[in-house]
Write an enzyme that holds these catalytic residues in place. Structure first.
Site, short mmCIF file in Angstrom:
data_model
loop_
_atom_site.label_atom_id
_atom_site.label_comp_id
_atom_site.label_asym_id
_atom_site.label_seq_id
_atom_site.Cartn_x
_atom_site.Cartn_y
_atom_site.Cartn_z
N THR A 163 0.82 -1.21 0.00
CA THR A 163 0.00 0.00 0.00
C THR A 163 0.86 1.26 0.00
OG1 THR A 163 -1.44 1.29 1.48
CG2 THR A 163 -0.11 -0.38 2.52
N ASP A 164 0.28 2.37 -0.44
CA ASP A 164 0.98 3.66 -0.37
C ASP A 164 1.05 4.18 1.07
OD1 ASP A 164 -1.71 4.35 -0.03
OD2 ASP A 164 -1.75 5.87 -1.60
N GLU A 165 0.26 3.57 1.97
CA GLU A 165 0.20 4.11 3.34
C GLU A 165 1.52 3.93 4.08
OE1 GLU A 165 -3.50 3.46 5.38
OE2 GLU A 165 -4.57 3.16 3.49
N TYR A 217 -1.77 -0.53 11.06
CA TYR A 217 -1.91 -1.19 9.75
C TYR A 217 -0.72 -0.89 8.86
CZ TYR A 217 -3.26 -1.54 4.82
OH TYR A 217 -3.25 -1.80 3.47
N LYS A 254 2.32 -3.33 7.39
CA LYS A 254 2.59 -3.52 5.95
C LYS A 254 4.03 -3.10 5.63
CE LYS A 254 0.24 -4.62 3.02
NZ LYS A 254 -0.06 -5.99 2.46
P1 NAD Z 1 -9.41 -7.53 2.36
O1 NAD Z 1 -9.39 -7.25 3.82
O2 NAD Z 1 -10.65 -7.27 1.58
O3 NAD Z 1 -9.02 -9.06 2.08
C1 NAD Z 1 -7.99 -9.71 2.75
C2 NAD Z 1 -8.15 -11.20 2.49
O4 NAD Z 1 -7.06 -11.89 3.14
C3 NAD Z 1 -9.43 -11.79 3.07
O5 NAD Z 1 -10.03 -12.64 2.12
C4 NAD Z 1 -8.97 -12.59 4.29
O6 NAD Z 1 -9.79 -13.70 4.58
C5 NAD Z 1 -7.58 -13.01 3.85
N1 NAD Z 1 -6.68 -13.27 4.99
C6 NAD Z 1 -6.51 -12.50 6.10
N2 NAD Z 1 -5.59 -13.08 6.91
C7 NAD Z 1 -5.17 -14.21 6.28
C8 NAD Z 1 -4.21 -15.21 6.59
N3 NAD Z 1 -3.52 -15.16 7.74
N4 NAD Z 1 -4.02 -16.22 5.73
C9 NAD Z 1 -4.72 -16.29 4.56
N5 NAD Z 1 -5.66 -15.38 4.22
C10 NAD Z 1 -5.87 -14.33 5.05
O7 NAD Z 1 -8.18 -6.70 1.78
P2 NAD Z 1 -8.01 -6.05 0.34
O8 NAD Z 1 -8.58 -4.69 0.35
O9 NAD Z 1 -8.43 -7.02 -0.68
O10 NAD Z 1 -6.42 -5.88 0.31
C11 NAD Z 1 -5.59 -6.94 -0.15
C12 NAD Z 1 -4.14 -6.49 -0.07
O11 NAD Z 1 -3.94 -5.32 -0.84
C13 NAD Z 1 -3.69 -6.13 1.35
O12 NAD Z 1 -2.38 -6.59 1.53
C14 NAD Z 1 -3.73 -4.62 1.38
O13 NAD Z 1 -2.77 -4.11 2.27
C15 NAD Z 1 -3.38 -4.29 -0.06
N6 NAD Z 1 -3.91 -3.02 -0.56
C16 NAD Z 1 -5.25 -2.76 -0.48
C17 NAD Z 1 -5.74 -1.55 -0.99
C18 NAD Z 1 -7.22 -1.20 -0.93
O14 NAD Z 1 -7.59 -0.07 -1.23
N7 NAD Z 1 -8.10 -2.15 -0.59
C19 NAD Z 1 -4.87 -0.63 -1.58
C20 NAD Z 1 -3.51 -0.95 -1.65
C21 NAD Z 1 -3.05 -2.15 -1.15
P1 TYD Z 2 -10.81 3.91 4.25
O1 TYD Z 2 -11.73 3.51 3.14
O2 TYD Z 2 -10.95 3.27 5.58
O3 TYD Z 2 -9.32 3.73 3.67
P2 TYD Z 2 -7.90 4.24 4.28
O4 TYD Z 2 -8.07 4.62 5.70
O5 TYD Z 2 -7.06 3.01 4.12
O6 TYD Z 2 -7.48 5.37 3.40
O7 TYD Z 2 -10.93 5.48 4.45
C1 TYD Z 2 -10.76 6.38 3.36
C2 TYD Z 2 -10.84 7.79 3.92
O8 TYD Z 2 -12.18 8.01 4.39
C3 TYD Z 2 -9.94 8.00 5.14
O9 TYD Z 2 -9.41 9.32 5.09
C4 TYD Z 2 -10.87 7.86 6.32
C5 TYD Z 2 -12.20 8.36 5.77
N1 TYD Z 2 -13.42 7.75 6.37
C6 TYD Z 2 -14.47 8.57 6.82
O10 TYD Z 2 -14.38 9.83 6.75
N2 TYD Z 2 -15.57 7.98 7.35
C7 TYD Z 2 -15.69 6.63 7.48
O11 TYD Z 2 -16.74 6.15 8.02
C8 TYD Z 2 -14.64 5.80 6.99
C9 TYD Z 2 -14.73 4.29 7.08
C10 TYD Z 2 -13.52 6.41 6.42
#
Ligand code: NAD
Ligand code: TYD
Length: 354
Positions: A132-134, A158, A162
Site C-alpha cells: 500500500t501507499d500508506e 496497519y 505492511k
Molecule cells: P481484504 O481485507 O478485503 O481481504 C484480505 C483477504 O485476506 C481476506 O479474504 C482474508 O480472509 C484473507 N486473509 C486474512 N488473513 C489471512 C491469513 N492469515 N491467511 C490467509 N488469508 C488471510 O483486503 P483487500 O482490500 O483485498 O487488500 C488486499 C491487499 O492489498 C492487502 O495486503 C492490502 O494491504 C493491499 N492493498 C489494499 C488496498 C485497498 O484499497 N483495498 C490498496 C492498496 C493495497
Molecule cells: P478507508 O476507506 O478506511 O481507507 P484508508 O483509511 O485506508 O485510506 O478510508 C478512506 C478515507 O475516508 C480515510 O481518510 C478515512 C475516511 N473515512 C471517513 O471519513 N468515514 C468513514 O466512516 C470511513 C470508514 C472512512
C-alpha cells in the site's frame, strides 16, 4: 500454476476473477476466510477447473509448502492481510500476526520451494507482494507525490505492519536472492468491496437511510484507483517487472473525502432517487476524527508507466458510476455481508464518535 493468497477478499477476488477471464493458467487460492474473506465473491467460478480454493493461513508453512510443491508453482501473489486502518487502531495484534508473521512464514515457504527448483525455473519464479501507499506516511498539500524511493514513515498499526512486511520481502531478495516484486498501490474501490471502507460504507448507508459519517473536516485526500486497473497493473508487473524492484500504482485521482461522498450522493440521486425526493447529501454527518489520521496520500505512477507501459483505463467518474451500479445490482451480496459480525463492528467504531 500461480498461488494467490487472500483471494476471497476485495482485491484478491477481483484479481482471481480477472485472471481466469483472461488466461487459462490455473490458480490455487489460499484464504483463511476471516471476516473480510467471502467465498460468495468467487461464486461465478463454481465448476471452473482452473480455480482451486483452499481455506488456510499463510502462516501455516507446512500447508503452503504442500500447496507449492503439489503443483508446478511459478509465482505467488500475496494479497492476504488485515487491511482496515480503523480495525488496526481497535486491535493491532491480528495485523502483526498476519501482515508481519504471516508474510515472513510465506516467504520462508517460498524460499524453501524456490531453492529446490531447476535453474531455469528459479530464474522465472516470482513472489509478488501486494502493498500500500500508506507505508510512506502522510503528505502536506504542496508535497510531491510518493515515488518508490520515498522514505517509509508509516503512521497506523496497519501501515506499520505492511511496512514491516515490505522490508522482509526486500530482505529476502537482498539476502537470499528470492525473485520478489513489491507493488505499493493507492486506495482502491469497486465491486466486492467490504462496506467497512469509505466508498462501500457510504453507498450502503445512503441506501439504508443511515448517516454518512465524515471523519474530522473531510478534507483528507486519497488517490483513488478502480480495482480492475489495480488488477491489470499487478498482471503487468508479474509479467514484466524486474525482480527486486518496487512499483507504485495509482490513478492520478486525488480527491478530498467530502468530495468523494458528494460525488457518490450525486450518482445515487440520479440512479436511485430517494422516495421523498431529498438528496442523499442530507444524510452526511461530521464525526470525531480517526486518531493519527493521515492527511494526504498521492502516488507518482511514473515508473510503472515508463518501464511497463501501464496506465489506468477508468477515470474516477466512470469507475465510481460502475461501482454504484454494481452495489445497486448486488443488494443480496450486501445484505449477506452486513449481517451478524458486521453490526458489532459498526457499533464498536461509530458509537463513541460524536
Ligand atoms: P481484504 O481485507 O478485503 O481481504 C484480505 C483477504 O485476506 C481476506 O479474504 C482474508 O480472509 C484473507 N486473509 C486474512 N488473513 C489471512 C491469513 N492469515 N491467511 C490467509 N488469508 C488471510 O483486503 P483487500 O482490500 O483485498 O487488500 C488486499 C491487499 O492489498 C492487502 O495486503 C492490502 O494491504 C493491499 N492493498 C489494499 C488496498 C485497498 O484499497 N483495498 C490498496 C492498496 C493495497
Ligand atoms: P478507508 O476507506 O478506511 O481507507 P484508508 O483509511 O485506508 O485510506 O478510508 C478512506 C478515507 O475516508 C480515510 O481518510 C478515512 C475516511 N473515512 C471517513 O471519513 N468515514 C468513514 O466512516 C470511513 C470508514 C472512512
Amino acid at each position: 500454476m500461480i498461488l494467490v493468497t487472500g483471494g476471497a477478499g476485495f482485491l484478491g477476488s477481483n484479481f482471481v476473477l480477472d485472471w481466469l477471464a483472461q488466461c487459462d493458467e490455473p490458480v490455487t487460492n489460499l484464504d483463511k476466510l476471516t471476516y473480510a474473506g467471502n467465498p460468495e465473491n468467487l461464486a461465478s467460478l463454481a465448476g471452473n477447473a482452473g480455480h482451486r480454493f483452499i481455506q488456510g493461513d499463510i502462516a501455516d508453512t507446512e500447508l503452503v509448502a504442500g500447496l507449492l510443491s503439489a503443483h508446478k508453482t511459478r509465482a505467488i501473489v500475496n494479497f492476504a492481510a488485515e487491511s482496515h486502518v480503523d480495525r488496526s487502531i481497535h486491535g493491532p495484534e491480528d495485523f502483526v500476526q498476519t501482515n508481519i508473521v504471516g508474510t515472513f512464514r510465506l516467504l520462508e515457504a517460498a524460499r524453501a520451494y524456490w531453492n529446490k527448483l531447476e535453474a531455469e525455473e528459479r530464474k522465472a519464479f516470482r513472489f509478488l507482494h501486494v502493498s500500500t501507499d500508506e507505508v510512506y506516511g502522510s503528505l502536506d498539500k504542496e508535497d510531491p507525490a510518493f515515488t518508490e524511493t520515498r522514505r517509509y514513515e508509516p503512521n497506523s498499526p496497519y501501515s506499520a505492519s505492511k511496512a514491516a512486511s515490505d522490508h522482509l520481502v526486500r530482505a529476502y531478495h537482498h539476502t537470499y536472492g528470492l525473485p520478489v516484486l513489491t507493488t505499493n498501490c493507492s486506495n482502491n474501490y469497486g465491486p466486492y468491496h467490504f462496506p467497512e471502507k469509505l466508498i462501500p460504507l457510504v453507498i450502503h448507508n445512503a441506501l439504508a437511510g443511515k448517516s454518512l459519517p465524515i471523519y474530522g473536516d473531510g478534507q483528507q485526500i486519497r488517490d483513488w484507483l478502480y480495482v480492475k486497473d489495480h488488477c491489470s497493473a499487478i498482471r503487468r508487473v508479474l509479467e514484466a517487472g524486474r525482480a527486486g524492484e518496487t512499483y507504485n500504482i495509482g490513478g492520478c485521482n486525488e480527491k478530498p473525502n467530502l468530495e468523494v461522498v458528494h460525488l457518490l450522493c450525486a450518482i445515487l440521486d440520479e440512479l436511485k432517487p430517494g422516495a421523498d425526493g431529498r438528496s442523499y447529501k442530507e444524510q452526511i454527518v461530521y464525526v470525531t476524527d480517526r486518531p493519527g489520521h493521515d492527511r494526504r496520500y498521492a502516488i507518482d505512477a511514473g515508473k510503472i508507466e515508463r518501464e511497463l507501459g501501464w496506465r489506468p483505463a477508468e477515470t474516477f467518474e466512470t469507475g465510481l458510476r460502475k461501482t454504484v451500479q454494481w452495489y445497486l445490482d448486488n443488494q443480496a451480496w450486501v445484505r449477506n455481508v452486513t449481517s451478524g459480525a458486521y453490526r458489532e463492528w459498526v457499533g464498536k467504531n461509530y458509537q463513541d464518535r460524536k
